[in-house]
Write a protein that holds these residues in place. Structure first.
Motif, PDB file in Angstrom:
ATOM      1  N   TYR A 134      31.280  47.916  32.036  1.00  0.00           N
ATOM      2  CA  TYR A 134      32.308  47.246  32.839  1.00  0.00           C
ATOM      3  C   TYR A 134      31.662  47.411  34.254  1.00  0.00           C
ATOM      4  O   TYR A 134      31.962  46.441  34.941  1.00  0.00           O
ATOM      5  N   CYS A 135      31.504  48.470  34.636  1.00  0.00           N
ATOM      6  CA  CYS A 135      31.162  48.752  35.884  1.00  0.00           C
ATOM      7  C   CYS A 135      29.949  47.888  36.375  1.00  0.00           C
ATOM      8  O   CYS A 135      29.808  47.245  37.620  1.00  0.00           O
ATOM      9  N   PHE A 136      29.037  47.785  35.591  1.00  0.00           N
ATOM     10  CA  PHE A 136      27.616  47.215  35.655  1.00  0.00           C
ATOM     11  C   PHE A 136      28.032  45.747  36.034  1.00  0.00           C
ATOM     12  O   PHE A 136      27.431  44.889  36.662  1.00  0.00           O
ATOM     13  N   TYR A 166      39.794  43.647  43.668  1.00  0.00           N
ATOM     14  CA  TYR A 166      40.279  44.244  42.755  1.00  0.00           C
ATOM     15  C   TYR A 166      39.653  44.747  41.501  1.00  0.00           C
ATOM     16  O   TYR A 166      39.724  45.871  40.795  1.00  0.00           O
ATOM     17  N   LEU A 167      38.836  44.189  41.119  1.00  0.00           N
ATOM     18  CA  LEU A 167      37.749  44.505  39.754  1.00  0.00           C
ATOM     19  C   LEU A 167      36.839  45.353  40.285  1.00  0.00           C
ATOM     20  O   LEU A 167      36.353  46.287  39.321  1.00  0.00           O
ATOM     21  N   LEU A 168      36.351  45.537  41.429  1.00  0.00           N
ATOM     22  CA  LEU A 168      35.401  46.359  41.981  1.00  0.00           C
ATOM     23  C   LEU A 168      36.086  47.859  41.914  1.00  0.00           C
ATOM     24  O   LEU A 168      35.891  49.040  41.462  1.00  0.00           O
ATOM     25  N   VAL A 169      37.447  47.943  42.684  1.00  0.00           N
ATOM     26  CA  VAL A 169      38.017  49.211  42.565  1.00  0.00           C
ATOM     27  C   VAL A 169      38.776  49.755  41.050  1.00  0.00           C
ATOM     28  O   VAL A 169      38.532  50.770  40.968  1.00  0.00           O
ATOM     29  N   SER A 170      38.940  48.918  40.344  1.00  0.00           N
ATOM     30  CA  SER A 170      39.262  49.230  38.775  1.00  0.00           C
ATOM     31  C   SER A 170      37.883  49.554  38.056  1.00  0.00           C
ATOM     32  O   SER A 170      37.827  50.688  37.326  1.00  0.00           O
ATOM     33  N   SER A 171      36.877  49.006  38.441  1.00  0.00           N
ATOM     34  CA  SER A 171      35.741  49.649  37.658  1.00  0.00           C
ATOM     35  C   SER A 171      35.097  50.915  38.265  1.00  0.00           C
ATOM     36  O   SER A 171      34.813  51.759  37.484  1.00  0.00           O
TER      37      SER A 171
END
Length: 207
Positions: A102-104, A150-155
């Motif tokens: 998910y982070c990648f 938001y996606l970056l901080v959640s990952s």
């Protein structure tokens, strides 16, 4: 007669000598210096200060470049390391773990979005409003900046527990830490970009 003629010649000589010569008059047009021609390279100090200040578009271009760089480093750091062993004894690489995957994926998505925004900013400088209109671009940037942030901080947040379970000597552990740091830095850059997008959107609505 000769004396009268000499007197008249002397008088004319005195009169002609007393009269000022037009070439020696200080206020005559011949003696006045020519008016200076304004140089095309002359400019005032105030205009120089105004032009030397970077515009909001230059700041936005720099922020998009930084977001592109940080998201690229975050994705590359997870893709490069070789498979490693966790504390539970299983051999793992980033694609075997859903959190790291998910982070990648989010880092790749942020990289593509930053590349598109950077390409659009360059097109706006070269050809104004050719790719997308300014009004549509302000609305899309304001929404997509917040969504990508938001996606970056959640990952980054879901990857931290996985890092705690890894062996601290493994190469994937170091790569995951670097990926989280770069992902969070890209989030901070996109947060500032979202503020600039909101500022431009408010100016468009109010004015």
């Amino acid at each position: 007669m000769k004396e009268e003629g000499n007197v008249m010649v002397t008088a004319q000589t005195i009169i002609s000598g007393a009269s000022p010569s037009p070439t020696l008059t200080p206020h005559s047009p011949a003696t006045q210096p020519p008016l200076p021609t304004p140089s095309p390279y002359s400019f005032s100090v105030a205009s120089t200060r105004l032009r030397s200040r970077p515009s909001i578009y230059a700041y936005d271009l720099a922020l998009r470049s930084l977001a592109l760089l940080f998201s690229f480093i975050s994705a590359l750091s997870l893709a490069v390391p070789s498979p490693t062993r966790t504390k539970r004894g299983t051999i793992s690489k980033f694609c075997d773990n859903p959190q790291l995957t998910y982070c990648f994926s989010v880092s790749v998505l942020a990289f593509i979005y930053s590349a598109f925004q950077l390409f659009k900013r360059v097109c706006d400088i070269a050809y104004r409003g050719v790719l997308i209109s300014d009004k549509t671009s302000d609305y899309l940037s304001f929404i997509l900046d917040q969504l990508t942030g938001y996606l970056l901080v959640s990952s980054s947040s879901v990857t931290i527990p996985v890092i705690q379970e890894m062996d601290s000597q493994a190469s994937l552990w170091k790569a995951a830490i670097l990926a989280v740091c770069m992902s969070f830095t890209a989030f901070m850059v996109l947060a500032v970009s979202a503020l600039l997008s909101g500022y431009k959107l408010c100016k468009r609505i109010i004015w």
